[in-house]
Scaffold this active site. Structure first.
Site, short mmCIF file in Angstrom:
data_model
loop_
_atom_site.label_atom_id
_atom_site.label_comp_id
_atom_site.label_asym_id
_atom_site.label_seq_id
_atom_site.Cartn_x
_atom_site.Cartn_y
_atom_site.Cartn_z
CE1 TYR A 160 -3.38 2.82 0.80
CE2 TYR A 160 -1.80 3.47 2.48
CZ TYR A 160 -2.90 3.74 1.72
OH TYR A 160 -3.53 4.94 1.84
CG ASP A 206 -2.43 4.85 6.01
OD1 ASP A 206 -2.79 4.16 6.98
OD2 ASP A 206 -3.20 5.13 5.05
CD1 TRP A 398 -4.69 -4.02 -0.06
CD2 TRP A 398 -5.92 -2.15 0.15
NE1 TRP A 398 -4.15 -3.08 -0.90
CE2 TRP A 398 -4.88 -1.92 -0.79
CE3 TRP A 398 -6.80 -1.12 0.46
CZ2 TRP A 398 -4.70 -0.68 -1.42
CZ3 TRP A 398 -6.64 0.08 -0.18
CH2 TRP A 398 -5.59 0.30 -1.12
#
Ligand code: CS2
Ligand code: MG
Length: 398
Positions: A160, A206, A398
């Site tokens: 990600y 993040d 995810w």
């Protein structure tokens, strides 16, 4: 004044958006809203079209709180991403109508300016530390003072934020992710960035809800020397007590909230002061009406806001973010994205980004519009977020 029509517009100017136009019986007066839920767009569109729009016809659009309560509680079934995204779309369109009718920007209806603009952040990513460093430098050159940094993780596929992903196709694309290399890599990334770029630029990361409580505690602790602005969404959203583990081990500021759908999910994190930034998505938590209440609760506990602002919510929600940001005392920072030209064509009026800040529109209402003819040029195209699996094949967040 009465609601005459509710138009649900699904369009894909680069990615899918579900937009809403609430039309009143006053000539030319309508409000625009955004009800986009990434990968579940048609579920929200159907909820609006089939179940919610018919309830709105004939109602007074001035009664925002009453309509909010009517749709949230009055219909018995409440909460969850689909219904709260639909409600957000309605709520934003009603605030837009109220502002246009009063001939005032929405921030003025929310109490007026507390600040001139909203400090915002952009995303930096890369395949290795040097690419991330370049990407942070480019952001700093554009005037950003706060930057989120993500990097590809050795041995993991499509991590990600590290590299871009193609999110189209019948089945979602699959990625591989493992905690051990991730936990080794991230502290090294921030050591590298601090060594090269110094202490002044605000950096953060993040986690995307991927760690266990003790893994997150370890990461937050190891990141302490690099003074992150915050560590975003470290844990899964369900079990709020897990944040105690993290909090007891580290002084790295924590941000959480993009997967929450109601104020009650935020409450334990706020009342126990387990986080420092609440970062719900106005588009998934029922709009401005709910977000301003969350902000007010957060204010009591010295928690600041950092509303979610990704590319998969439309410029209307970004505009609403900024109206709220400039009108509340406990604003922290605002996530922003640069939309492609086709999005501006379909939805003119996204907040302007200058000198590392977003500036609210002075136009009456939210300041955004929907060009229905342009929207028709870009039909819906199925697209999904990727799925993440561990190396052993098991499903991961995810
Ligand atoms: C992310 C989002 O912006 C962020 O912080 O976590 O990009 C998120 O992955 C998407 O909104 C999911 O649709
Ligand atoms: Mg995030």
């Amino acid at each position: 004044m009465k609601i005459n029509d509710v138009k649900v517009i699904v369009t894909c100017p680069g990615r899918n958006y579900v937009l809403l136009k609430i039309v009143t019986d006053e000539p030319g007066l309508y409000g625009v809203g955004d009800a986009t839920l990434n990968g579940r767009e048609l579920a929200v569109a159907a909820a609006l079209q089939e179940h919610i729009a018919p309830l709105l016809i004939g109602r007074d659009p001035d009664r925002i709180e009453d309509i909010w309560q009517y749709i949230f509680r009055g219909t018995y079934w409440r909460g969850g991403p689909v219904l709260m995204t639909a409600l957000a779309g309605v709520d934003l369109a009603l605030w837009d109508i109220k502002g246009k009718r009063a001939n005032l920007p929405v921030y003025s209806l929310l109490g007026g300016l507390c600040r001139e603009g909203a400090l915002c952040y952009t995303h930096a990513g890369g395949r290795d530390f040097a690419e991330v460093e370049d990407s942070v430098c480019q952001a700093a050159e554009r005037g950003f003072k706060v930057v989120r940094a993500q990097v590809s993780i050795p041995g993991c596929k499509g991590t990600y934020g590290g590299t871009g992903g193609a999110f189209t196709g019948h089945y979602p694309p699959e990625e591989i992710w493992e905690p051990a290399p991730y936990l080794r890599t991230i502290p090294r990334l921030f050591a590298h960035l601090r060594e090269r770029l110094g202490d002044e630029i605000e950096l953060f990361h993040d986690v995307h809800e991927r760690l266990t409580p003790i893994q997150a505690a370890r990461l937050a602790k190891e990141l302490e020397p690099f003074h992150l602005f915050f560590l975003e969404d470290p844990l899964r959203p369900e079990h709020k007590e897990s944040f105690r583990v993290l909090r007891h081990h580290s002084t790295t500021p924590i941000a959480m909230g993009e997967l929450f759908h109601t104020r009650w999910e935020c409450l334990p994190l706020l009342t126990e002061q387990l986080i420092d930034f609440i970062r719900c998505d106005l588009g998934h938590i029922g709009g401005l009406t709910e977000a301003r209440k969350i902000a007010a609760i957060a204010e009591s506990y010295y928690v600041q806001t950092a509303w979610h602002g990704p590319g998969d919510i439309a410029p209307v929600t970004h505009a609403a973010n900024v109206h709220l940001d400039v009108a509340i005392p406990n604003f922290g920072v605002q996530e922003m994205v640069f939309f492609p030209e086709a999005v501006h064509e379909v939805m003119p009026g996204a907040p302007e980004c200058r000198q590392g800040a977003l500036w609210p529109s002075e136009a009456p209402g939210l300041g955004c519009d929907i060009d229905e003819e342009a929207a028709r040029k870009y039909p819906y195209s199925p697209a999904y977020l990727p799925t993440t699996r561990r190396a052993d094949g098991s499903v991961h967040d995810w």
